[in-house]
Motif scaffolding. Structure first.
Motif, PDB file in Angstrom:
ATOM      1  N   GLY A  36       0.822  -1.206   0.000  1.00 59.57           N
ATOM      2  CA  GLY A  36       0.000   0.000   0.000  1.00 59.57           C
ATOM      3  C   GLY A  36       0.857   1.257   0.000  1.00 59.57           C
ATOM      4  O   GLY A  36       0.564   2.218  -0.732  1.00 59.57           O
ATOM      5  N   GLU A  37       1.934   1.265   0.808  1.00 63.46           N
ATOM      6  CA  GLU A  37       2.861   2.397   0.822  1.00 63.46           C
ATOM      7  C   GLU A  37       3.553   2.542  -0.531  1.00 63.46           C
ATOM      8  O   GLU A  37       3.755   3.656  -1.033  1.00 63.46           O
ATOM      9  CB  GLU A  37       3.911   2.196   1.916  1.00 63.46           C
ATOM     10  N   ILE A  38       3.918   1.416  -1.116  1.00 64.63           N
ATOM     11  CA  ILE A  38       4.566   1.432  -2.426  1.00 64.63           C
ATOM     12  C   ILE A  38       3.620   2.002  -3.474  1.00 64.63           C
ATOM     13  O   ILE A  38       4.008   2.825  -4.314  1.00 64.63           O
ATOM     14  CB  ILE A  38       5.025   0.013  -2.820  1.00 64.63           C
ATOM     15  N   ALA A  39       2.354   1.570  -3.435  1.00 67.28           N
ATOM     16  CA  ALA A  39       1.368   2.038  -4.413  1.00 67.28           C
ATOM     17  C   ALA A  39       1.190   3.553  -4.338  1.00 67.28           C
ATOM     18  O   ALA A  39       1.076   4.231  -5.361  1.00 67.28           O
ATOM     19  CB  ALA A  39       0.040   1.333  -4.175  1.00 67.28           C
ATOM     20  N   LYS A  40       1.173   4.096  -3.112  1.00 63.28           N
ATOM     21  CA  LYS A  40       1.010   5.543  -2.945  1.00 63.28           C
ATOM     22  C   LYS A  40       2.204   6.312  -3.486  1.00 63.28           C
ATOM     23  O   LYS A  40       2.080   7.466  -3.904  1.00 63.28           O
ATOM     24  CB  LYS A  40       0.808   5.878  -1.464  1.00 63.28           C
ATOM     25  N   ALA A  41       3.386   5.680  -3.479  1.00 62.35           N
ATOM     26  CA  ALA A  41       4.605   6.369  -3.916  1.00 62.35           C
ATOM     27  C   ALA A  41       4.768   6.384  -5.425  1.00 62.35           C
ATOM     28  O   ALA A  41       5.453   7.251  -5.972  1.00 62.35           O
ATOM     29  CB  ALA A  41       5.830   5.691  -3.284  1.00 62.35           C
ATOM     30  N   LEU A  42       4.141   5.440  -6.121  1.00 64.46           N
ATOM     31  CA  LEU A  42       4.373   5.280  -7.553  1.00 64.46           C
ATOM     32  C   LEU A  42       3.710   6.372  -8.384  1.00 64.46           C
ATOM     33  O   LEU A  42       2.614   6.834  -8.064  1.00 64.46           O
ATOM     34  CB  LEU A  42       3.848   3.925  -8.021  1.00 64.46           C
ATOM     35  N   PRO A  43       4.351   6.772  -9.497  1.00 69.54           N
ATOM     36  CA  PRO A  43       3.697   7.674 -10.445  1.00 69.54           C
ATOM     37  C   PRO A  43       2.607   6.923 -11.197  1.00 69.54           C
ATOM     38  O   PRO A  43       2.594   5.680 -11.210  1.00 69.54           O
ATOM     39  CB  PRO A  43       4.837   8.091 -11.380  1.00 69.54           C
ATOM     40  N   SER A  44       1.716   7.640 -11.839  1.00 72.11           N
ATOM     41  CA  SER A  44       0.565   7.015 -12.502  1.00 72.11           C
ATOM     42  C   SER A  44       0.959   6.109 -13.664  1.00 72.11           C
ATOM     43  O   SER A  44       0.191   5.228 -14.054  1.00 72.11           O
ATOM     44  CB  SER A  44      -0.395   8.102 -13.005  1.00 72.11           C
ATOM     45  N   VAL A  45       2.151   6.304 -14.217  1.00 71.04           N
ATOM     46  CA  VAL A  45       2.552   5.518 -15.392  1.00 71.04           C
ATOM     47  C   VAL A  45       3.009   4.108 -15.025  1.00 71.04           C
ATOM     48  O   VAL A  45       3.258   3.286 -15.907  1.00 71.04           O
ATOM     49  CB  VAL A  45       3.692   6.224 -16.167  1.00 71.04           C
ATOM     50  N   MET A  46       3.137   3.802 -13.737  1.00 73.64           N
ATOM     51  CA  MET A  46       3.600   2.489 -13.319  1.00 73.64           C
ATOM     52  C   MET A  46       2.586   1.871 -12.360  1.00 73.64           C
ATOM     53  O   MET A  46       2.176   2.501 -11.392  1.00 73.64           O
ATOM     54  CB  MET A  46       4.967   2.608 -12.627  1.00 73.64           C
ATOM     55  N   THR A  47       2.165   0.647 -12.630  1.00 67.32           N
ATOM     56  CA  THR A  47       1.168   0.007 -11.783  1.00 67.32           C
ATOM     57  C   THR A  47       1.820  -0.619 -10.556  1.00 67.32           C
ATOM     58  O   THR A  47       2.943  -1.139 -10.634  1.00 67.32           O
ATOM     59  CB  THR A  47       0.411  -1.084 -12.551  1.00 67.32           C
TER      60      THR A  47
END
Length: 271
Positions: A36-47
């Motif tokens: 969940g923390e990783i998902a929040k950190a990612l830019p929109s271009v990467m799932t």
């Protein structure tokens, strides 16, 4: 907190941190736990799904990562995620490097190119071989000329990087010997990781990083470059913005020259 300088000219920061109790969790469990923390950190271009697969594959392909502290490993993952760089893939954008029981985050050559281009600076770097035609001059009218040999280029003897931003441009040249000396002095992981498997790419990143010290920089690029070769600790109780997190290790040569020139003397923030 204590600060020590080792014989290689590096600075390691050691803080008094509480040691978590030993558990049966694997590093892959921690990846799942904090996705969940990783998902929040990612830019929109990467799932998030793709990034989690990349992280899991990194642990499988580099078993020593499993021996790193979860704090440093997740910290390195978040660093890569926040920069939008894929770690430990054939793209060569970034690397998660085990160093003793810590995980160090390193930006690769193509990752450095990507970050510079996002900031509007066109960059490139090349290897010079013994049989190439190569010449450069400094002074009031700096110039560089490189004509690669069509065959039998010989051994790599030098590396150079060029940046251009509008009408402004600059370049940096380093001999192979200079690169090796620099890496031995400033890299904790010179005897392991990409310096052994991708020497030319790491050499191009090194010379590009030097060249970018003299290029116009935006704040985002400045903060991004300063994450290179860092060890940062993930804290589930903090906001975990890795660009602001304390660095347990950094490149003295770059840090000193860059920070002095590009930080506000009163606040310490990057200009």
């Amino acid at each position: 907190m204590t600060t020590t300088t080792n014989q290689q000219g590096m600075i390691a920061k050691t803080a008094n941190k509480s040691v978590p109790k030993k558990t049966n969790r694997t590093m892959k469990d921690y990846i799942t736990m904090y996705q969940g923390e990783i998902a929040k950190a990612l830019p929109s271009v990467m799932t998030p799904e793709r990034f989690v697969r990349i992280a899991t594959t990194a642990v499988t392909n580099t078993p020593k990562l499993a021996n790193c502290t979860p704090q440093s490993f997740i910290g390195a993952l978040l660093n890569a995620a926040q920069l939008g760089l894929e770690p430990n893939t054939p793209l060569g954008q970034a690397y998660l490097i085990p160093y003793k029981n810590q995980c160090q985050f390193q930006i690769g050559y193509l990752g450095m190119v990507e970050l510079a281009q996002r900031a509007g600076t066109n960059v490139d770097a090349h290897v010079v071989y013994a049989n190439d035609e190569f010449d450069y001059s400094l002074g009031l009218h700096p110039d560089i000329k490189h004509v690669p040999a069509m065959k039998d280029r010989g051994e790599a003897i030098a590396y150079y990087a060029v940046w251009r931003n509008g009408e402004n441009f600059g370049f940096e040249v380093m001999s192979r010997e200079d690169v090796e000396k620099h890496a031995c002095k400033y890299s904790k992981t010179f005897n392991d990781g990409p310096w052994k498997t991708e020497f030319d790419e790491m050499a191009k990143k090194t010379v590009l990083k030097r060249a970018l010290k003299y290029a116009p920089k935006k704040t985002d690029l400045a903060r991004a470059v300063m994450q290179d070769e860092s060890i940062k600790q993930f804290d589930p109780k903090s906001d975990n913005n890795m660009s602001d997190a304390k660095n347990d290790f950094f490149d003295v040569e770059y840090e000193e020259s860059y920070v002095d020139e590009h930080t506000d003397p009163d606040t310490g923030e990057v200009k």
